[in-house]
Design a protein around this motif. Structure first.
Motif, PDB file in Angstrom:
ATOM      1  N   ASP A   1       4.177  -9.844  -1.063  1.00 21.98           N
ATOM      2  CA  ASP A   1       3.358  -8.738  -0.589  1.00 21.98           C
ATOM      3  C   ASP A   1       1.922  -9.161  -0.292  1.00 21.98           C
ATOM      4  OD1 ASP A   1       2.801  -9.187  -3.287  1.00 21.98           O
ATOM      5  OD2 ASP A   1       2.126  -7.126  -3.587  1.00 21.98           O
ATOM      6  N   GLN A   2       1.541 -10.406  -0.659  1.00 23.35           N
ATOM      7  CA  GLN A   2       0.200 -10.884  -0.392  1.00 23.35           C
ATOM      8  C   GLN A   2       0.082 -11.615   0.935  1.00 23.35           C
ATOM      9  OE1 GLN A   2      -0.387 -13.233  -3.995  1.00 23.35           O
ATOM     10  NE2 GLN A   2      -1.833 -11.707  -4.786  1.00 23.35           N
ATOM     11  N   THR A   3       1.162 -12.268   1.357  1.00 28.61           N
ATOM     12  CA  THR A   3       1.081 -13.067   2.570  1.00 28.61           C
ATOM     13  C   THR A   3       0.928 -12.192   3.805  1.00 28.61           C
ATOM     14  OG1 THR A   3       2.193 -14.764   3.878  1.00 28.61           O
ATOM     15  CG2 THR A   3       3.595 -13.137   2.810  1.00 28.61           C
TER      16      THR A   3
ATOM     17  N   GLY B   1      -8.433 -16.152   2.212  1.00 27.69           N
ATOM     18  CA  GLY B   1      -9.467 -15.475   1.463  1.00 27.69           C
ATOM     19  C   GLY B   1      -9.298 -13.976   1.417  1.00 27.69           C
ATOM     20  N   THR B   2      -9.835 -13.382   0.364  1.00 32.88           N
ATOM     21  CA  THR B   2      -9.862 -11.929   0.197  1.00 32.88           C
ATOM     22  C   THR B   2     -11.312 -11.505   0.074  1.00 32.88           C
ATOM     23  OG1 THR B   2      -7.718 -11.937  -0.924  1.00 32.88           O
ATOM     24  CG2 THR B   2      -9.100  -9.988  -1.205  1.00 32.88           C
ATOM     25  N   LEU B   3     -11.750 -10.647   0.980  1.00 27.81           N
ATOM     26  CA  LEU B   3     -13.117 -10.148   0.986  1.00 27.81           C
ATOM     27  C   LEU B   3     -13.060  -8.631   0.929  1.00 27.81           C
ATOM     28  CD1 LEU B   3     -14.472 -12.443   3.864  1.00 27.81           C
ATOM     29  CD2 LEU B   3     -14.679 -12.819   1.392  1.00 27.81           C
ATOM     30  N   GLY B   4     -13.142  -8.086  -0.287  1.00 28.63           N
ATOM     31  CA  GLY B   4     -12.973  -6.657  -0.468  1.00 28.63           C
ATOM     32  C   GLY B   4     -11.556  -6.250  -0.110  1.00 28.63           C
ATOM     33  N   ALA B   5     -11.434  -5.311   0.826  1.00 32.11           N
ATOM     34  CA  ALA B   5     -10.113  -4.872   1.268  1.00 32.11           C
ATOM     35  C   ALA B   5      -9.567  -5.716   2.408  1.00 32.11           C
ATOM     36  CB  ALA B   5     -10.169  -3.403   1.693  1.00 32.11           C
ATOM     37  N   ASN B   6     -10.329  -6.722   2.829  1.00 39.35           N
ATOM     38  CA  ASN B   6      -9.916  -7.575   3.936  1.00 39.35           C
ATOM     39  C   ASN B   6      -9.259  -8.849   3.425  1.00 39.35           C
ATOM     40  OD1 ASN B   6     -11.326  -6.293   6.505  1.00 39.35           O
ATOM     41  ND2 ASN B   6     -12.813  -6.209   4.811  1.00 39.35           N
ATOM     42  N   GLU B   7      -8.202  -9.263   4.115  1.00 43.36           N
ATOM     43  CA  GLU B   7      -7.526 -10.528   3.840  1.00 43.36           C
ATOM     44  C   GLU B   7      -7.538 -11.359   5.107  1.00 43.36           C
ATOM     45  OE1 GLU B   7      -3.778 -10.045   1.442  1.00 43.36           O
ATOM     46  OE2 GLU B   7      -4.170  -7.941   1.908  1.00 43.36           O
TER      47      GLU B   7
ATOM     48  N   GLN C   1      -4.206   3.676  -0.293  1.00 38.92           N
ATOM     49  CA  GLN C   1      -2.872   4.245  -0.492  1.00 38.92           C
ATOM     50  C   GLN C   1      -1.800   3.166  -0.653  1.00 38.92           C
ATOM     51  OE1 GLN C   1      -4.941   4.941   1.942  1.00 38.92           O
ATOM     52  NE2 GLN C   1      -5.520   7.113   1.721  1.00 38.92           N
ATOM     53  N   GLY C   2      -2.179   1.893  -0.602  1.00 39.12           N
ATOM     54  CA  GLY C   2      -1.215   0.810  -0.746  1.00 39.12           C
ATOM     55  C   GLY C   2      -0.610   0.360   0.564  1.00 39.12           C
TER      56      GLY C   2
ATOM     57  N   LEU D   1       2.771  -2.653   6.327  1.00 44.32           N
ATOM     58  CA  LEU D   1       3.689  -2.584   5.199  1.00 44.32           C
ATOM     59  C   LEU D   1       3.115  -1.662   4.141  1.00 44.32           C
ATOM     60  CD1 LEU D   1       2.655  -4.379   2.506  1.00 44.32           C
ATOM     61  CD2 LEU D   1       3.244  -6.271   4.001  1.00 44.32           C
ATOM     62  N   GLY D   2       4.001  -1.114   3.318  1.00 47.00           N
ATOM     63  CA  GLY D   2       3.572  -0.207   2.272  1.00 47.00           C
ATOM     64  C   GLY D   2       4.457  -0.297   1.050  1.00 47.00           C
ATOM     65  N   GLN D   3       3.881   0.062  -0.091  1.00 51.54           N
ATOM     66  CA  GLN D   3       4.594   0.073  -1.367  1.00 51.54           C
ATOM     67  C   GLN D   3       4.869   1.515  -1.775  1.00 51.54           C
ATOM     68  OE1 GLN D   3       5.633  -2.617  -2.932  1.00 51.54           O
ATOM     69  NE2 GLN D   3       4.521  -4.209  -1.824  1.00 51.54           N
ATOM     70  N   LEU D   4       6.037   1.723  -2.358  1.00 52.82           N
ATOM     71  CA  LEU D   4       6.429   3.021  -2.867  1.00 52.82           C
ATOM     72  C   LEU D   4       6.828   2.866  -4.336  1.00 52.82           C
ATOM     73  CD1 LEU D   4       8.654   4.162   0.132  1.00 52.82           C
ATOM     74  CD2 LEU D   4       6.389   5.054  -0.424  1.00 52.82           C
ATOM     75  N   PRO D   5       6.844   3.957  -5.104  1.00 56.20           N
ATOM     76  CA  PRO D   5       7.267   3.847  -6.508  1.00 56.20           C
ATOM     77  C   PRO D   5       8.667   3.262  -6.671  1.00 56.20           C
ATOM     78  CG  PRO D   5       6.207   5.961  -6.111  1.00 56.20           C
ATOM     79  CD  PRO D   5       6.370   5.316  -4.777  1.00 56.20           C
ATOM     80  N   ILE D   6       9.515   3.434  -5.669  1.00 60.91           N
ATOM     81  CA  ILE D   6      10.895   2.927  -5.795  1.00 60.91           C
ATOM     82  C   ILE D   6      11.218   1.839  -4.779  1.00 60.91           C
ATOM     83  CG2 ILE D   6      11.780   5.058  -6.793  1.00 60.91           C
ATOM     84  CD1 ILE D   6      12.861   5.760  -3.989  1.00 60.91           C
ATOM     85  N   GLY D   7      10.206   1.289  -4.107  1.00 62.92           N
ATOM     86  CA  GLY D   7      10.519   0.241  -3.150  1.00 62.92           C
ATOM     87  C   GLY D   7       9.364  -0.094  -2.248  1.00 62.92           C
ATOM     88  N   ARG D   8       9.713  -0.643  -1.058  1.00 63.14           N
ATOM     89  CA  ARG D   8       8.700  -1.030  -0.082  1.00 63.14           C
ATOM     90  C   ARG D   8       9.292  -0.925   1.315  1.00 63.14           C
ATOM     91  NH1 ARG D   8       7.404  -7.335  -0.356  1.00 63.14           N
ATOM     92  NH2 ARG D   8       6.387  -6.786   1.610  1.00 63.14           N
TER      93      ARG D   8
END
Length: 619
Positions: A45-47, A371-377, A406-407, A449-456
């Motif tokens: 989920d980071q790439t 790099g990660t700069l705040g909310a930017n990757e 919101q993810g 992409l987004g994350q949900l409590p039961i998946g992605r």
């Protein structure tokens, strides 16, 4: 472009899955750690790349029987097979050519330098721990061939208490296999050794037409059998928290019968061998140094065999590849990684064909910033490859992502890539053209992409333009850089888990368009379905686990002129597993349950309904 509107309509059935329940489900691992996308460890989920990961648990749960079987149905992946088990398979990643996919085994580049392909059907899946698929250009990190993406296969690692394993399988087409191994390790060491043997009578691979020539070009209605013997070994030791050393080996010996002639043969004996060693040093907390070396061997021997007559030798093709790598990862600033590295590769070919040149070397130098700069990757990479045969190639990749509260993450990327001509393209006697240039591509991609409590869930929209494609030039009777293509695509995928249920689905829409000058301009590129959809549903019942996979592929064509149409088809696979004890399981898989009659290559047959039973032991 029709794709966005079609994608929106067809993706709607995925959305209600997010509303199945509002309760908190058990914890589910949805974001494995991978290394292929950036050559550094990161969660899926980071790439900023589009990735898929097939773990060993999924290989066994879905009872895959080969690597192409496991890859079929992934987003952006289409598989074309020339017959049944063991027959050549072509992998098309995001609509690019089968030679536009870089394949690694434990970090070592594999494949034939003459044909430019990788016999994935011969790599024993019983020896595989995980498969990582990265979609999109990656020449800026790996060099040649990574136009459509990269597939990396990892053998079993081992570690922990001593654990034996054994599996026995039998099924349709007189198929039988046995596989076993031993894994273990201590506080600092790990090892795994394994082996497998499989054989099958197979099916009649091809219903070719001698006059006019089509398919395999012969009418040889017989069973085309396959035999595979595989061995793997992997071991390593961590001398301290700052130094470790690892070794890997994967070998397969294969015999395949096919429909051919006295000129091409109708039986092949092939070998695949991959050796690798890697050392990791961390002199200081902010510097990680990785030294690697590898060797791969691809050997193919063709024979012609008739009943009651000794087989006749036809020819030999062999590729031997040596690679060296040095990679430095620097983490001077928290949350940011700087990478500098160099790769060295030597290819040597030999056999019954006397090539005008039988070796080639390449040196590649690359750098990357994550790099990660705040909310930017941000991910940026640049590479230069030096080939003596033609001018050097510079490729780059730039990706940016923004993570909302919101993810949901939105990303945008741009990348260039290339593929070096093969030895056949350059030096085959009476055919090769030593003046060829590399094939080049540019790609742009928008992802959400987004994350949900039961998946992605994940959506991708992309376009790839490929220029200087190598094709046969009728005016010179030799290969030339005269073709081009434009590929537009959309991918949607979702994964959900709730209580004892798990559901995954993905959709791929493609416009793989031939942009070459001439009468075929605007036609579809061969053997790439315009639509692909797959849904998997599994349920656990105490000791029982059941599941089903539905795969749907749209129509495609087998030729550039789009005259030979390959109809769309649907495949339904059913599976079940019963745990006799915590260490013993029995599995059954019904493939092509609806007995669909279909082809993924013109006049090459595919298996009908088939059933396989497997007994597994692993404490």
């Amino acid at each position: 472009m029709r794709i966005p509107l079609m994608a929106t309509a067809l993706a709607l059935p995925l959305m209600p899955c997010a509303l199945v329940a509002q309760t908190s489900p058990p914890a589910v691992t949805l974001d494995p750690v991978l290394v292929t996308a950036t050559r550094t460890p990161e969660r899926a989920d980071q790439t900023l790349a589009s990735v898929s990961v097939i773990e060993r648990d999924e290989i066994e749960r879905r009872q895959f029987r080969s690597v192409p079987d496991a890859l079929r149905g992934l987003p952006g992946v289409s598989v074309s097979g020339s017959g049944g088990a063991g027959q050549p398979s072509s992998i098309f990643l995001r609509g690019t050519n089968s030679g536009h996919v870089l394949v690694l085994v434990d970090g070592v580049k594999v494949g034939s330098a003459t044909l430019g392909n990788v016999p994935l059907q011969d790599l024993p899946i019983d020896q595989i721990e995980r498969i990582e698929v990265v979609r999109g250009p990656r020449s800026s990190l790996y060099g040649s061939e990574a136009i459509g993406g990269v597939i990396q296969i990892f053998t079993r690692r081992g570690g922990g208490p001593l654990r034996p394993r054994l599996s026995v399988s039998a099924g349709s087409f007189e198929t039988a296999s046995i596989a076993g191994g031993l894994a273990g390790g201590g506080e600092r060491g790990w090892f795994d050794i394994g082996g497998n043997f499989e054989q099958t009578q197979g099916i009649d691979a091809c219903a070719g037409r001698p006059f006019p020539f089509a398919g395999c070009g012969v009418d040889e209605p017989d069973k085309d059998g396959y035999r595979n013997l595989g061995v793997s070994a992997r071991a390593g030791y961590a001398f301290s928290d700052r130094a470790q050393l690892g070794f890997t080996l994967l070998s397969s010996d294969n015999r395949t019968d096919f429909d051919g002639s006295i000129f091409s043969g109708n039986r092949s004996h092939s070998e695949q061998q991959v050796y690798g060693v890697e050392g990791t040093l961390r002199p200081v907390d902010t510097w990680t140094l990785i030294l690697s070396a590898g060797r791969s061997l691809d050997r193919y021997r063709a024979f012609y065999a008739e009943t009651f007559v000794p087989e006749q030798f036809i020819g030999l093709f062999e590729t031997e590849r040596d690679t060296l790598g040095l990679q430095n990862d620097f983490t001077w600033i928290p949350g940011q990684i700087f990478t500098l590295g160099v790769d060295y590769q030597v290819d040597r070919v030999s056999g019954t064909i006397d090539y005008a040149q039988d070796s080639r070397r390449n040196t590649g130098v690359y750098g990357q910033y994550l790099g990660t700069l705040g909310a930017n990757e941000i991910a940026a990479s640049l590479r230069y490859d030096d080939y003596p045969d033609f001018s050097g190639q510079t490729t780059g990749n730039l990706a940016w992502g923004y993570l909302f509260e919101q993810g949901v993450r939105v990303s945008l990327s741009y990348g260039t890539a290339f593929k070096a001509p093969t030895f056949n393209d350059l030096y085959y006697p009476g055919f090769g053209n030593p003046n060829l240039s590399p094939e080049e591509s540019t790609s742009v991609e928008l992802g959400v992409l987004g994350q949900l409590p039961i998946g992605r869930w994940e959506l991708s929209l992309y376009q790839t333009d490929i220029d200087d494609l190598i094709s046969f030039d009728a005016t010179t009777m030799a290969p030339a850089n005269i073709a081009s293509a434009r590929i537009r695509g959309f991918e949607a995928s979702a994964l959900f888990a709730l209580m004892d249920w798990s559901l995954s689905a993905n959709l791929t829409l493609l416009q793989p368009e031939n942009r070459s000058d001439g009468p075929n301009r605007g036609n579809l590129l061969p053997r790439r379905p315009e639509q692909m959809f797959q849904i998997d549903l599994d349920r656990a019942f105490d000791r029982w686990t059941t599941g089903a996979t539905l795969y749907i592929a749209g129509r495609s064509f087998d030729d550039l002129a789009n005259r030979n149409r390959l109809g769309g088809y649907s495949l339904l696979d059913l599976r079940a597993e019963y745990a006799i004890s915590p260490s013993v399981r029995i599995q059954g898989r019904l493939e092509n349950a609806l007995d669909a009659d279909y082809q993924t290559a013109f006049l090459y047959n595919q298996p009908g309904r088939a059933f396989y039973l497997t007994l597994r032991y692993e404490p």
